[in-house]
Design an enzyme around this catalytic site. Structure first.
Site, PDB file in Angstrom:
ATOM      1  N   GLY A 138      -5.320  -7.668  13.044  1.00  0.00           N
ATOM      2  CA  GLY A 138      -4.200  -8.157  12.227  1.00  0.00           C
ATOM      3  C   GLY A 138      -4.076  -7.251  11.016  1.00  0.00           C
ATOM      4  O   GLY A 138      -3.472  -6.176  11.085  1.00  0.00           O
ATOM      5  N   SER A 139      -4.730  -7.663   9.911  1.00  0.00           N
ATOM      6  CA  SER A 139      -4.788  -6.771   8.738  1.00  0.00           C
ATOM      7  C   SER A 139      -5.490  -5.471   9.100  1.00  0.00           C
ATOM      8  O   SER A 139      -5.130  -4.401   8.606  1.00  0.00           O
ATOM      9  CB  SER A 139      -5.548  -7.455   7.591  1.00  0.00           C
ATOM     10  OG  SER A 139      -4.812  -8.545   7.115  1.00  0.00           O
ATOM     11  N   GLN A 176      17.107 -28.738 -20.646  1.00  0.00           N
ATOM     12  CA  GLN A 176      16.456 -27.436 -20.857  1.00  0.00           C
ATOM     13  C   GLN A 176      15.356 -27.168 -19.823  1.00  0.00           C
ATOM     14  O   GLN A 176      15.163 -26.020 -19.394  1.00  0.00           O
ATOM     15  CB  GLN A 176      15.878 -27.377 -22.273  1.00  0.00           C
ATOM     16  CG  GLN A 176      15.514 -25.967 -22.682  1.00  0.00           C
ATOM     17  CD  GLN A 176      14.937 -25.893 -24.077  1.00  0.00           C
ATOM     18  OE1 GLN A 176      14.027 -26.663 -24.421  1.00  0.00           O
ATOM     19  NE2 GLN A 176      15.450 -25.012 -24.893  1.00  0.00           N
ATOM     20  N   GLU A 204       4.157  -8.067   8.471  1.00  0.00           N
ATOM     21  CA  GLU A 204       4.232  -6.639   8.111  1.00  0.00           C
ATOM     22  C   GLU A 204       3.198  -6.275   7.037  1.00  0.00           C
ATOM     23  O   GLU A 204       3.448  -5.467   6.150  1.00  0.00           O
ATOM     24  CB  GLU A 204       5.658  -6.234   7.728  1.00  0.00           C
ATOM     25  CG  GLU A 204       6.549  -6.284   8.958  1.00  0.00           C
ATOM     26  CD  GLU A 204       7.849  -5.525   8.828  1.00  0.00           C
ATOM     27  OE1 GLU A 204       7.882  -4.496   8.143  1.00  0.00           O
ATOM     28  OE2 GLU A 204       8.836  -5.969   9.445  1.00  0.00           O
ATOM     29  N   LEU A 258       2.045  -4.215  17.485  1.00  0.00           N
ATOM     30  CA  LEU A 258       0.830  -3.674  16.875  1.00  0.00           C
ATOM     31  C   LEU A 258      -0.280  -4.728  16.877  1.00  0.00           C
ATOM     32  O   LEU A 258      -1.388  -4.488  17.346  1.00  0.00           O
ATOM     33  CB  LEU A 258       1.139  -3.210  15.428  1.00  0.00           C
ATOM     34  CG  LEU A 258      -0.047  -2.795  14.554  1.00  0.00           C
ATOM     35  CD1 LEU A 258      -0.732  -1.546  15.126  1.00  0.00           C
ATOM     36  CD2 LEU A 258       0.404  -2.496  13.111  1.00  0.00           C
TER      37      LEU A 258
HETATM   38  N1  COS Z   1       1.003   7.283   6.287  1.00  0.00           N
HETATM   39  C1  COS Z   1       0.343   8.281   6.939  1.00  0.00           C
HETATM   40  N2  COS Z   1      -0.982   8.212   7.227  1.00  0.00           N
HETATM   41  C2  COS Z   1      -1.647   7.117   6.865  1.00  0.00           C
HETATM   42  C3  COS Z   1      -1.025   6.031   6.191  1.00  0.00           C
HETATM   43  C4  COS Z   1       0.363   6.174   5.908  1.00  0.00           C
HETATM   44  N3  COS Z   1       1.035   5.203   5.274  1.00  0.00           N
HETATM   45  N4  COS Z   1      -1.931   5.077   5.953  1.00  0.00           N
HETATM   46  C5  COS Z   1      -3.092   5.523   6.455  1.00  0.00           C
HETATM   47  N5  COS Z   1      -2.919   6.749   7.008  1.00  0.00           N
HETATM   48  C6  COS Z   1      -3.931   7.599   7.631  1.00  0.00           C
HETATM   49  C7  COS Z   1      -5.042   7.864   6.619  1.00  0.00           C
HETATM   50  O1  COS Z   1      -4.757   9.000   5.859  1.00  0.00           O
HETATM   51  C8  COS Z   1      -6.247   8.081   7.513  1.00  0.00           C
HETATM   52  O2  COS Z   1      -6.223   9.396   8.008  1.00  0.00           O
HETATM   53  P1  COS Z   1      -7.576  10.227   8.293  1.00  0.00           P
HETATM   54  O3  COS Z   1      -8.174   9.597   9.492  1.00  0.00           O
HETATM   55  O4  COS Z   1      -7.108  11.618   8.519  1.00  0.00           O
HETATM   56  O5  COS Z   1      -8.423  10.074   7.065  1.00  0.00           O
HETATM   57  C9  COS Z   1      -5.995   7.138   8.682  1.00  0.00           C
HETATM   58  O6  COS Z   1      -4.579   6.884   8.692  1.00  0.00           O
HETATM   59  C10 COS Z   1      -6.751   5.826   8.535  1.00  0.00           C
HETATM   60  O7  COS Z   1      -6.375   5.267   7.280  1.00  0.00           O
HETATM   61  P2  COS Z   1      -7.264   4.215   6.489  1.00  0.00           P
HETATM   62  O8  COS Z   1      -8.694   4.702   6.445  1.00  0.00           O
HETATM   63  O9  COS Z   1      -6.599   3.921   5.190  1.00  0.00           O
HETATM   64  O10 COS Z   1      -7.195   2.972   7.475  1.00  0.00           O
HETATM   65  P3  COS Z   1      -7.777   1.518   7.343  1.00  0.00           P
HETATM   66  O11 COS Z   1      -8.362   1.167   8.647  1.00  0.00           O
HETATM   67  O12 COS Z   1      -8.603   1.370   6.114  1.00  0.00           O
HETATM   68  O13 COS Z   1      -6.451   0.608   7.214  1.00  0.00           O
HETATM   69  C11 COS Z   1      -4.551  -0.418   6.165  1.00  0.00           C
HETATM   70  C12 COS Z   1      -5.460   0.801   6.297  1.00  0.00           C
HETATM   71  C13 COS Z   1      -5.287  -1.664   5.742  1.00  0.00           C
HETATM   72  C14 COS Z   1      -3.529  -0.040   5.109  1.00  0.00           C
HETATM   73  C15 COS Z   1      -3.833  -0.645   7.514  1.00  0.00           C
HETATM   74  O14 COS Z   1      -4.757  -1.077   8.510  1.00  0.00           O
HETATM   75  C16 COS Z   1      -2.710  -1.649   7.422  1.00  0.00           C
HETATM   76  O15 COS Z   1      -1.606  -1.325   6.997  1.00  0.00           O
HETATM   77  N6  COS Z   1      -2.949  -2.911   7.827  1.00  0.00           N
HETATM   78  C17 COS Z   1      -1.914  -3.919   7.891  1.00  0.00           C
HETATM   79  C18 COS Z   1      -1.239  -3.830   9.188  1.00  0.00           C
HETATM   80  C19 COS Z   1       0.000  -4.641   9.204  1.00  0.00           C
HETATM   81  O16 COS Z   1       0.887  -4.480   8.388  1.00  0.00           O
HETATM   82  N7  COS Z   1       0.091  -5.535  10.172  1.00  0.00           N
HETATM   83  C20 COS Z   1       1.221  -6.356  10.319  1.00  0.00           C
HETATM   84  C21 COS Z   1       1.654  -6.377  11.709  1.00  0.00           C
HETATM   85  S1  COS Z   1       2.849  -5.261  12.111  1.00  0.00           S
HETATM   86  S2  COS Z   1       4.420  -6.378  11.948  1.00  0.00           S
END
Ligand code: COS
Length: 385
Positions: free
Chosen positions: A130-131, A278, A363, A124
């Site tokens: 990243g985030s 302690q 993650e 990914l």
């Molecule tokens: N399950 C199902 N759908 C999800 C979801 C989940 N857990 N999280 C988000 N979605 C959906 C949302 O509902 C949204 O849908 P719509 O387009 O229909 O509105 C869409 O995905 C986009 O979601 P969101 O607007 O929340 O996305 P963001 O870009 O704000 O990002 C975070 C959300 C920050 C939570 C995400 O980018 C993330 O998890 N980042 C970290 C990534 C990570 O863990 N990286 C590590 C590397 S992998 S080892």
């Protein structure tokens, strides 16, 4: 504490612990020093059927769930987080196929994964994603019956060693996160190569590389789910897998705690073993309490996931956040209890402290976990009104 594990779950725990004690503990310092990939240990885990724990029986696995996987991951992590990262990242890479794959894809890949014959990696992350997982730049363009993939994935666990890669690429940039799709790509596909192996602070036994796609052509059928579902595939994968990172936290914290207690009983200062003071007892008490709280949360969330609950984002993030913050604190405190000895490579706790740091980062950083929990709370409380 008794978690009322079934006889089978206790057997899984004992088996993973035995492998950890006999095969991992004797070589962990050397693996940390050399960064050698632990293929010998992977073979033992494969022979013991542990790779098949979370894979349904119809695809050659043992048909168990997140709890059994977490128990095994915890035990391996108690010995070495580098080794357990290889094992846990294999599950991470398998979830897209497990959750969204077609029956054909499952039949093609899962039996070999369950048997530990083919290792998996999840792709990914990128230099600028990243985030912000939605910032993916890698593209997949459909041409006839093939997708052509271009781009570079970064910091991919099991990179170069795995045979199977589940990756996220953009199929329609105009649609934002809804324009991403998930694919399975096999090692050896022309146009798919690896960058250099990263030199890391900790979890050095695990392999981390770039995945480089240069006009890499894969069959159209290698899409996982439908076009545009890639972001959801990634998020649901992480929802399923983050509790496993929590289990890694429980394991490494337990390992460091046991080393600290052993040392504190033997180390004599001012005429007494330091465990009688302690100041030391209070540190150990806090460590033991927080580890137990982590384990209770991780097991509860794993059971919640195994119940088939539809939305586990918040709980999964909570277990990862809590248990990995605890792991960082406990491993750091274990070094402190052991003082100068804890800082030396002669003892395993300095490695555990270095290893534990990644748990707060990969993650999804623990700041991202708080965002996920916060967003879920807003949704819940908006609904209630
Ligand atoms: N399950 C199902 N759908 C999800 C979801 C989940 N857990 N999280 C988000 N979605 C959906 C949302 O509902 C949204 O849908 P719509 O387009 O229909 O509105 C869409 O995905 C986009 O979601 P969101 O607007 O929340 O996305 P963001 O870009 O704000 O990002 C975070 C959300 C920050 C939570 C995400 O980018 C993330 O998890 N980042 C970290 C990534 C990570 O863990 N990286 C590590 C590397 S992998 S080892």
């Amino acid at each position: 504490m008794d978690y009322f594990l079934s006889e089978e779950q206790v057997m899984i725990r004992d088996l993973a612990r035995q492998i950890a004690e006999e095969k991992i503990v004797p070589v962990r310092a050397e693996l940390d020093e050399t960064g050698e990939f632990p293929w010998d240990i992977m073979k033992v885990l494969a022979q013991s059927d542990l790779f098949g724990l979370f894979i349904p029986e119809e695809y050659g696995g043992l048909g168990k769930g997140c709890l059994e996987l977490s128990i095994a991951v915890e035990e391996l992590s108690r010995a070495c987080l580098g080794v357990s990262t290889t094992f846990a990242a294999n599950a991470l890479g398998t979830y897209p196929l497990l959750l969204f794959g077609t029956d054909e894809q499952k039949k093609k890949y899962l039996p070999d994964i369950a048997a530990g014959k083919r290792l998996v990696a999840f792709g990914l992350t990128e230099a600028n994603a990243g985030s912000d997982a939605g910032g993916t730049q890698t593209t997949a363009r459909l041409e006839g019956n093939e997708y052509i993939i271009n781009g570079t994935k970064q910091w991919i666990t099991n990179g170069g060693e795995a045979e199977v890669y589940t990756i996220i690429a953009i199929t329609d940039r105009s649609k934002g996160p809804r324009g991403a799709s998930a694919f399975v790509v096999e090692k050896g596909t022309p146009g798919f190569t690896f960058g250099k192996k990263e030199n890391k602070m900790g979890i050095r036994a695990s392999a981390t590389t770039e995945l480089i796609f240069d006009n890499c052509r894969i069959p159209r059928d290698n899409i996982i789910g439908k076009e545009g579902m890639g972001f959801v595939v990634a998020m649901k994968t992480l929802d399923s897998s983050r509790t496993g990172v929590g289990a890694q936290g429980v394991g490494v914290a337990q390992g460091a705690f046991e080393e600290a207690v052993k040392f504190a009983k033997q180390r004599v200062q001012f005429g007494h073993p330091v465990i009688t003071f302690q100041a030391v007892q209070h540190m150990l008490a806090d460590m033991a309490t927080s580890i137990e709280a982590s384990r209770a949360l991780v097991y509860a969330v794993a059971r919640f996931i195994d119940s088939g609950a539809k939305d586990v984002s918040k709980e999964s993030a909570m277990s990862k956040l809590f248990a990995t913050d605890v792991a960082m604190k406990v491993t750091t405190d274990a070094v402190q209890v052991m003082g100068g000895s804890g800082y030396m490579k002669e003892y395993p706790v300095e490695k555990m402290m270095r290893d534990a740091k990644i748990l707060q980062i990969y993650e999804g950083t623990n700041q991202i976990q708080r965002n996920v929990i916060g967003q879920a709370l807003i949704k819940e409380f908006t609904k209630k009104k």
